[in-house]
Each structure stands twice: as structure tokens, then as C-alpha cells.
Design a protein around this motif. Structure first.
Motif, PDB file in Angstrom:
ATOM      1  N   LEU A   1      -5.795  12.553   4.367  1.00  0.00           N
ATOM      2  CA  LEU A   1      -5.878  11.155   3.913  1.00  0.00           C
ATOM      3  C   LEU A   1      -5.265  10.994   2.536  1.00  0.00           C
TER       4      LEU A   1
ATOM      5  N   GLN B   1      -6.595   6.847  10.773  1.00  0.00           N
ATOM      6  CA  GLN B   1      -5.401   7.732  10.690  1.00  0.00           C
ATOM      7  C   GLN B   1      -5.731   9.215  10.716  1.00  0.00           C
TER       8      GLN B   1
ATOM      9  N   CYS C   1       1.464   3.602   2.209  1.00  0.00           N
ATOM     10  CA  CYS C   1       0.974   4.806   2.893  1.00  0.00           C
ATOM     11  C   CYS C   1       2.211   5.693   3.088  1.00  0.00           C
TER      12      CYS C   1
ATOM     13  N   ARG D   1      -3.987   7.097   1.466  1.00  0.00           N
ATOM     14  CA  ARG D   1      -4.814   6.062   2.089  1.00  0.00           C
ATOM     15  C   ARG D   1      -5.926   5.532   1.178  1.00  0.00           C
TER      16      ARG D   1
ATOM     17  N   HIS E   1      -7.357  -2.755   6.217  1.00  0.00           N
ATOM     18  CA  HIS E   1      -7.305  -1.430   5.583  1.00  0.00           C
ATOM     19  C   HIS E   1      -8.714  -1.051   5.123  1.00  0.00           C
TER      20      HIS E   1
ATOM     21  N   ASN F   1       0.773  -1.247   0.000  1.00  0.00           N
ATOM     22  CA  ASN F   1       0.000   0.000   0.000  1.00  0.00           C
ATOM     23  C   ASN F   1       0.804   1.298   0.000  1.00  0.00           C
TER      24      ASN F   1
END
Ligand code: SF4
Length: 455
Positions: free
Chosen positions: A289, A282, A182, A294, A255, A180
Motif C-alpha cells: 500500500l 488494492q 497512486c 495509497r 478513496h 492522488n
């Protein structure tokens, strides 16, 4: 490398270590960080016992001390390094002491080299991809060479031994790594890309755990929702585990962008899936975001919460929140507070943003003063205390099935366990209840735990 390290070599290494160390040698493992590390620590213990070591209660009593490190947060990293240095003193009095350092911190660029040069008293270094090679690295060390090996990527190694920390509750890895990226997170760099274990291997492990009396399994992965390509596949795995009859199934971490319809439905239909979901949000700000990479919005997240509560009204939600991400304004922070007011989490793990070298966020301008970040997190924690208190208060009067985890540190006449919703309950009872289910009427709520009495 994995294929090369075949069964024959593994057995030869284990035997060579057993012959070299003789009887009575002990190991002690110190684990930092997440449940994945706890599970790796159990595997390391299994491998060491296979080599003839037995467990020591403290590092002072051990002949081999192994640190399973974490690099996700800076303070865990500093603590780990500080403790490794402290062992240097121990080694002065006990020159044969073996010191091993593994885990994701060792996968950081240059870290293994730094250990090699600056920590000459460290005998063994391994990363996240070659724990299965521990037998070989310990052999190197007992034969007088330093066992230092870091692999850039890893496959999957089935059938490794493990010494489980609990006889009634077990962690089961279902996948490794993360795709991912992030922007604040180091995990994809140090744990590699996603690799899912075969469903049959997981089911076989779960079957063995069930047959040995395990009452609760927690499936582990950096993002279990992308197990073999999506939430539907994960929901299918859950369905098959549910049929197996292990009383409690939990999982983490999930997630939000990959929380599928099938998985949401599973919370309404699967008998053994616990009523708790850890769903890291988060931030409550869409802009933050996006900066975090995300791939969901505040609205999407809130709609997931609504749908989860529609299928399971009493589900308990917990989360992770980062405060003071680079460029976070006061208004954006207030959006996080307002999201928390909407969701009303049972608990939240809150962190002040700390840059991890090599991630995208580490190069983002960050001009929010540290004192301001501290003020923000304090405000968030105070709000969370209110929500935790009201979640606990809402349980008073209910009768809950509690899996007893241990005896209270304060009194041998009190035990502690968890409800399906992952709320801790203290109630009168003795050690013989540990590992069993007890129906408990909730009679009161403290700051973080419930009180109850046996029904
Ligand atoms: S999903 Fe994001 S935060 Fe979680 S491990 Fe992967 S990159 Fe890190």
C-alpha cells in the motif's frame, strides 16, 4: 479556450454541420472503460444529435463512429486501437464515413500525434478536456479538414446536452480528475487535477432527472470523497440530494483515505442512500500500500469497514484488487487474501498489475513471473467466489425492493433488477416492470445472482 468557445460559436458549428450533412445521417458510439466514459458517451450522443445525427444500432449502419477510449488497462487500450484499425476496412467501402476517437487514451503523451501520422483515416481526435468542442471538431471534419485537438487541462463545462442510456437510472458527474497519484495509475496524468462541479449545478441536474422520472442516480468522480475539498463536503451534497426524494442514490469511486466520519454517518442516516459501497483496497499489505502511494494502512481500512458496518450492518462492500504489483511477495499476497477473509466482499474486481507508461510503478523492478501472478489471481478469484456465494446465500428468505433494469436475455418472462445492496435478482415478470420498484422475496442464490418471486 473554454471562454473563447462561446454559445454563438457553438451554435454556428452545430448549424454548419447540420447544413453540411443533410438528413438521415447516423452515429454510433463505442465506449471502453469506466462509468465516467459512459457518461461522456451520453454527452457526445447529445452533441451529435444536436448536430443533426441520429443513433445507429451498429457501426456498419453509421456515418460517424466515435470511440470513447480508456487507457487505465492495457487490454482496453489494445482493444480500442484494434477496433479503430478495423474501421479502416469499413471506410474503404464507405469513404464518407467519419471516424472520431476521444477519451483518456488520447491524452497520453504522443498518442494524438501517433494517430495523426499512423491512422490517417481517423478524422477527429479529442481528449478528456475538450469533449465540449466536439461540435467544432465535427465541423472541421465535414468541411474536409481533420479535427484534431488535445488540451493539456480543462475546466468545467455546464449545460451540455446528453442522450441518457436509461430513462430511470442516471449517472451524474460531480467532479473530474484526481490529485492522488497512486503509483500505478495513469488517471491524474490523463484526466488532470480535481475539479468539482458547483453544488447548485449538481442539484439542478438531479432535480431535472427526478422530475423526468429517474429513480436512481449514481454520482461519479475518480474520488468523490474529495468533492470540493473533503468527505464532509461530499456528505453535505448527499444530504441535500437525499432531501430531494430521488428513491436511490449511489456513488463511486471512494478513496479509503478520504472516507470521512460524516460520510460514514450518512450511511446510517440518509433514507435514499443505497446500502452498497465500492471501496477499492488494492492490497492487504502495508508495504505494498505504501509502494502504491495509497495513504492508508490495512488496519485503517479494516477500521473503516467496521465503522461502516456499525452504522449499516447489512451494507454490501465491493472492491478493486491488484495482484502482482512490482515486488509483491507471496507473503504480501497472502495478506491480501486474509484481508478479503476479514471483510468478505460481495464482489471484487481483480486485476493482474500491468504497467502504465509514465507512472512511478512502471519503473519499479518486477521479477515475479507472469505464471505466478496468474496463480495468485486464480486463488484470489476462487476465494472471492466463496464470499460472493455466502453473501448471496445470506439474502435468501428476505424481502427486498428491487429496481427492475431489464428483461432477461434467456426469457421474456423473467426480469432482472438490483437490490439496494447492488445484488442482482432474477424473478418472473415482463417488460412493463422495467424502471419500476418491485418487492421481491429472495428464494434462491446462484453463483452471481439471486432468484426471487414477487411479493
Ligand atoms: S485515486 Fe488513485 S487509483 Fe483512483 S484515479 Fe486517483 S490516482 Fe488513480
Amino acid at each position: 479556450m473554454e471562454q473563447e468557445y462561446d454559445r454563438f460559436s457553438r451554435e454556428m458549428d452545430a448549424r454548419a454541420v447540420r447544413d453540411a450533412i443533410g438528413e438521415g445521417k447516423k452515429y454510433h458510439i463505442v465506449v471502453y472503460g469506466c462509468q465516467m466514459n459512459v457518461r461522456d458517451g451520453e454527452t457526445a450522443a447529445g452533441l451529435l444529435e444536436e448536430m443533426g445525427f441520429s443513433r445507429a444500432e451498429s457501426r456498419e449502419d453509421a456515418d460517424l463512429v466515435l470511440f470513447e477510449t480508456c487507457c487505465v488497462r492495457e487490454n482496453a487500450e489494445n482493444r480500442a486501437l484494434g477496433n479503430v484499425i478495423w474501421l479502416k476496412e469499413l471506410k474503404r467501402d464507405k469513404p464518407d464515413l467519419l471516424i472520431a476517437v476521444g477519451g483518456c487514451m488520447m491524452q497520453e503523451p504522443g498518442m494524438a500525434e501517433r494517430i495523426r501520422k499512423m491512422y490517417p483515416f481517423v478524422d477527429i481526435v479529442f481528449g478528456t478536456h475538450n469533449l465540449y468542442r466536439l461540435r467544432h471538431l465535427v465541423r472541421e471534419a465535414v468541411e474536409g479538414r481533420r479535427g484534431i485537438e488535445i488540451l493539456g487541462e480543462g475546466g468545467l463545462q455546464e449545460g451540455l446536452p446528453a442522450v441518457r442510456q436509461s430513462s430511470f437510472s442516471a449517472f451524474v458527474n460531480i467532479m473530474y480528475g484526481c490529485n492522488n497519484f497512486c503509483s500505478y495509475c495513469i488517471v491524474p496524468y490523463v484526466r488532470g487535477r480535481e475539479r468539482s462541479r458547483a453544488q447548485e449545478d449538481i442539484l439542478e441536474e438531479a432535480r431535472r432527472l427526478r422530475d423526468s422520472g429517474v429513480q436512481e442516480i449514481t454520482l461519479l468522480g475518480q474520488n468523490v470523497n474529495s468533492y470540493q475539498g473533503g468527505g464532509a463536503a461530499f456528505a453535505e451534497l448527499l444530504r441535500r440530494l437525499d432531501e430531494m426524494g430521488i428513491p436511490r442514490i449511489r456513488f463511486m469511486t471512494s478513496h479509503p483515505k478520504d472516507l470521512s466520519d460524516e460520510l460514514i454517518a450518512a450511511f446510517g442516516s440518509l433514507k435514499h442512500l443505497c446500502g452498497h459501497l465500492h471501496l477499492p483496497v488494492q492490497s492487504g499489505s502495508d508495504r505494498i500500500l505504501r509502494e502504491m502511494n495509497r495513504h492508508y494502512t490495512r488496519e485503517k481500512y479494516l477500521s473503516l469497514v467496521e465503522r461502516l458496518r456499525a452504522v449499516r450492518p447489512d451494507i454490501g462492500l465491493t472492491t478493486d484488487i491488484i495482484v502482482g504489483f512490482p515486488g509483491e511477495t507471496e507473503e504480501e499476497f497472502r495478506e491480501t487474501l486474509s484481508l478479503c477473509r476479514e471483510v468478505r466482499y460481495d464482489a471484487a474486481f481483480t486485476f493482474i498489475y500491468s504497467p502504465r507508461q509514465g507512472t512511478r510503478a512502471a519503473s519499479m523492478p518486477d521479477d515475479t513471473p507472469a505464471a505466478e501472478k496468474t496463480r495468485r489471481i486464480e486463488e484470489l478469484i476462487a476465494l472471492q467466489h466463496e464470499h460472493t456465494a455466502s453473501a448471496l446465500a445470506s439474502q435468501v428468505g428476505r424481502v427486498e425492493r428491487v429496481l427492475v433494469e431489464g428483461v432477461s436475455e434467456r426469457s421474456s418472462e423473467t426480469v432482472m433488477g438490483k437490490t439496494s445492496r447492488f445484488l442482482a435478482v432474477n424473478f418472473p415478470g415482463k417488460a412493463d416492470l422495467v424502471g419500476s420498484f418491485v418487492d421481491v422475496r429472495i428464494t434462491g442464490a446462484g453463483r452471481n445472482t439471486l432468484r426471487g418471486e414477487r411479493v
